[in-house]
Design a protein around this motif. Structure first.
Motif, short mmCIF file in Angstrom:
data_model
loop_
_atom_site.label_atom_id
_atom_site.label_comp_id
_atom_site.label_asym_id
_atom_site.label_seq_id
_atom_site.Cartn_x
_atom_site.Cartn_y
_atom_site.Cartn_z
N ALA A 39 69.79 -39.23 0.46
CA ALA A 39 69.77 -39.15 -1.00
C ALA A 39 71.08 -38.54 -1.51
O ALA A 39 71.66 -39.02 -2.50
N ARG A 40 71.55 -37.49 -0.85
CA ARG A 40 72.80 -36.87 -1.28
C ARG A 40 73.99 -37.83 -1.11
O ARG A 40 74.87 -37.89 -1.96
N ILE A 41 73.99 -38.54 0.00
CA ILE A 41 75.07 -39.52 0.23
C ILE A 41 75.03 -40.60 -0.84
O ILE A 41 76.07 -41.00 -1.38
N GLU A 42 73.84 -41.07 -1.19
CA GLU A 42 73.71 -42.09 -2.23
C GLU A 42 74.18 -41.55 -3.58
O GLU A 42 74.84 -42.26 -4.34
N MET A 43 73.84 -40.29 -3.86
CA MET A 43 74.30 -39.69 -5.12
C MET A 43 75.82 -39.57 -5.12
O MET A 43 76.48 -39.87 -6.12
N LEU A 44 76.38 -39.13 -3.99
CA LEU A 44 77.84 -39.03 -3.89
C LEU A 44 78.49 -40.41 -4.02
O LEU A 44 79.51 -40.57 -4.69
N ARG A 45 77.88 -41.40 -3.37
CA ARG A 45 78.42 -42.76 -3.46
C ARG A 45 78.40 -43.25 -4.90
O ARG A 45 79.39 -43.80 -5.40
N ALA A 46 77.28 -43.03 -5.59
CA ALA A 46 77.19 -43.45 -6.99
C ALA A 46 78.21 -42.71 -7.84
O ALA A 46 78.87 -43.30 -8.71
N ASP A 47 78.36 -41.40 -7.58
CA ASP A 47 79.34 -40.60 -8.33
C ASP A 47 80.76 -41.10 -8.05
O ASP A 47 81.57 -41.24 -8.98
N ILE A 48 81.06 -41.37 -6.79
CA ILE A 48 82.40 -41.87 -6.44
C ILE A 48 82.65 -43.23 -7.08
O ILE A 48 83.73 -43.47 -7.64
N TYR A 49 81.66 -44.12 -7.01
CA TYR A 49 81.83 -45.44 -7.65
C TYR A 49 82.04 -45.31 -9.15
O TYR A 49 82.88 -46.00 -9.73
N ALA A 50 81.29 -44.41 -9.78
CA ALA A 50 81.45 -44.20 -11.23
C ALA A 50 82.84 -43.67 -11.54
O ALA A 50 83.51 -44.12 -12.48
N LYS A 51 83.30 -42.71 -10.73
CA LYS A 51 84.64 -42.16 -10.95
C LYS A 51 85.71 -43.21 -10.69
O LYS A 51 86.71 -43.29 -11.42
N LEU A 52 85.52 -44.00 -9.64
CA LEU A 52 86.48 -45.08 -9.36
C LEU A 52 86.52 -46.11 -10.49
O LEU A 52 87.58 -46.58 -10.88
N GLU A 53 85.35 -46.44 -11.00
CA GLU A 53 85.30 -47.40 -12.11
C GLU A 53 85.98 -46.82 -13.36
O GLU A 53 86.75 -47.50 -14.02
N ALA A 54 85.71 -45.54 -13.64
CA ALA A 54 86.35 -44.90 -14.78
C ALA A 54 87.87 -44.84 -14.57
O ALA A 54 88.65 -45.11 -15.50
N LEU A 55 88.28 -44.52 -13.36
CA LEU A 55 89.71 -44.50 -13.04
C LEU A 55 90.32 -45.89 -13.20
O LEU A 55 91.39 -46.05 -13.79
N GLY A 56 89.62 -46.90 -12.69
CA GLY A 56 90.10 -48.28 -12.83
C GLY A 56 90.20 -48.69 -14.30
O GLY A 56 91.19 -49.31 -14.71
N ASN A 57 89.19 -48.31 -15.09
CA ASN A 57 89.24 -48.62 -16.52
C ASN A 57 90.42 -47.92 -17.19
O ASN A 57 91.10 -48.50 -18.04
N VAL B 155 93.22 -46.94 -15.72
CA VAL B 155 94.45 -47.59 -15.26
C VAL B 155 94.64 -48.92 -15.98
O VAL B 155 95.75 -49.24 -16.44
N ASN B 156 93.56 -49.70 -16.10
CA ASN B 156 93.65 -50.98 -16.81
C ASN B 156 94.07 -50.79 -18.26
O ASN B 156 94.88 -51.54 -18.79
N ALA B 157 93.50 -49.77 -18.90
CA ALA B 157 93.85 -49.51 -20.30
C ALA B 157 95.32 -49.12 -20.41
O ALA B 157 96.03 -49.58 -21.31
N LYS B 158 95.77 -48.27 -19.50
CA LYS B 158 97.17 -47.86 -19.53
C LYS B 158 98.09 -49.05 -19.24
O LYS B 158 99.14 -49.20 -19.88
N LEU B 159 97.70 -49.89 -18.28
CA LEU B 159 98.50 -51.09 -17.99
C LEU B 159 98.56 -52.03 -19.18
O LEU B 159 99.61 -52.60 -19.49
N GLU B 160 97.43 -52.20 -19.85
CA GLU B 160 97.39 -53.06 -21.02
C GLU B 160 98.26 -52.50 -22.14
O GLU B 160 99.03 -53.22 -22.78
N ALA B 161 98.18 -51.18 -22.34
CA ALA B 161 99.01 -50.54 -23.37
C ALA B 161 100.49 -50.68 -23.00
O ALA B 161 101.33 -50.97 -23.86
#
Length: 168
Positions: A56-74, A76-82
């Protein structure tokens, strides 16, 4: 978390006695070791619980990491677009500036070319006038010379006719 470990205390006591340890000390060590091993062990249900908790902790960490990666990707994409928009705007402004300079250069070139053409036409016209005047002067002289020559010929012919008239 207790999980029984297979530990033969009797065999352990015998091994210690054979090694030269007094029997009462060997028995005390065997009992202490047995108790320590019993306390430090884990039961299968405790392992299942631990595994479930860790999963359960690994899954929570995985979800947290994916969310952070997605936010980071967004981000980066916004900065690249700007950045792309900024570069496009600068390129467009640069293109407009170059076009304006080219148009100004073309207008200046056309103005200079028209001035040069007007100057050339004026000089050509002046030269044409001078040439006409020169030809007119020379032509007038030639016409006078032809006129005088014709007059002299007429006089000569007239004299010849008189001479011929006087001849018998």
């Amino acid at each position: 978390m207790n999980m029984p470990i297979k530990f033969d205390t009797l065999e352990y006591v015998r091994n210690l006695i054979e090694a030269g340890i007094p029997a009462d000390q060997a028995e005390a060590q065997a009992m202490a070791l047995s108790q320590a091993l019993a306390e430090a062990t884990v039961t299968p249900s405790e392992l299942v619980l631990l595994r479930t908790d860790m999963t359960a902790r690994i899954e929570m960490l995985r979800a947290d990491i994916y969310a952070k990666l997605e936010a980071l990707g967004n981000g980066v994409n916004a900065k690249l677009e700007a950045l792309g928009n900024g570069v496009n705007a600068k390129l467009e402004a640069l293109g407009n500036g170059v076009n304006a300079k080219l148009e100004a250069l073309e207008a200046s070139f056309n103005a200079k070319l028209e001035a040069l053409e007007a100057s050339f036409n004026a000089k050509l016209e002046a030269l044409e006038q001078r040439l006409k005047a020169y030809i007119d002067r020379k032509l007038t002289t030639v016409l006078w010379m032809v006129g005088i020559s014709l007059s002299l010929h007429a006089v000569t012919i007239g004299m010849l006719v008189r001479i011929l008239d006087r001849m018998p």
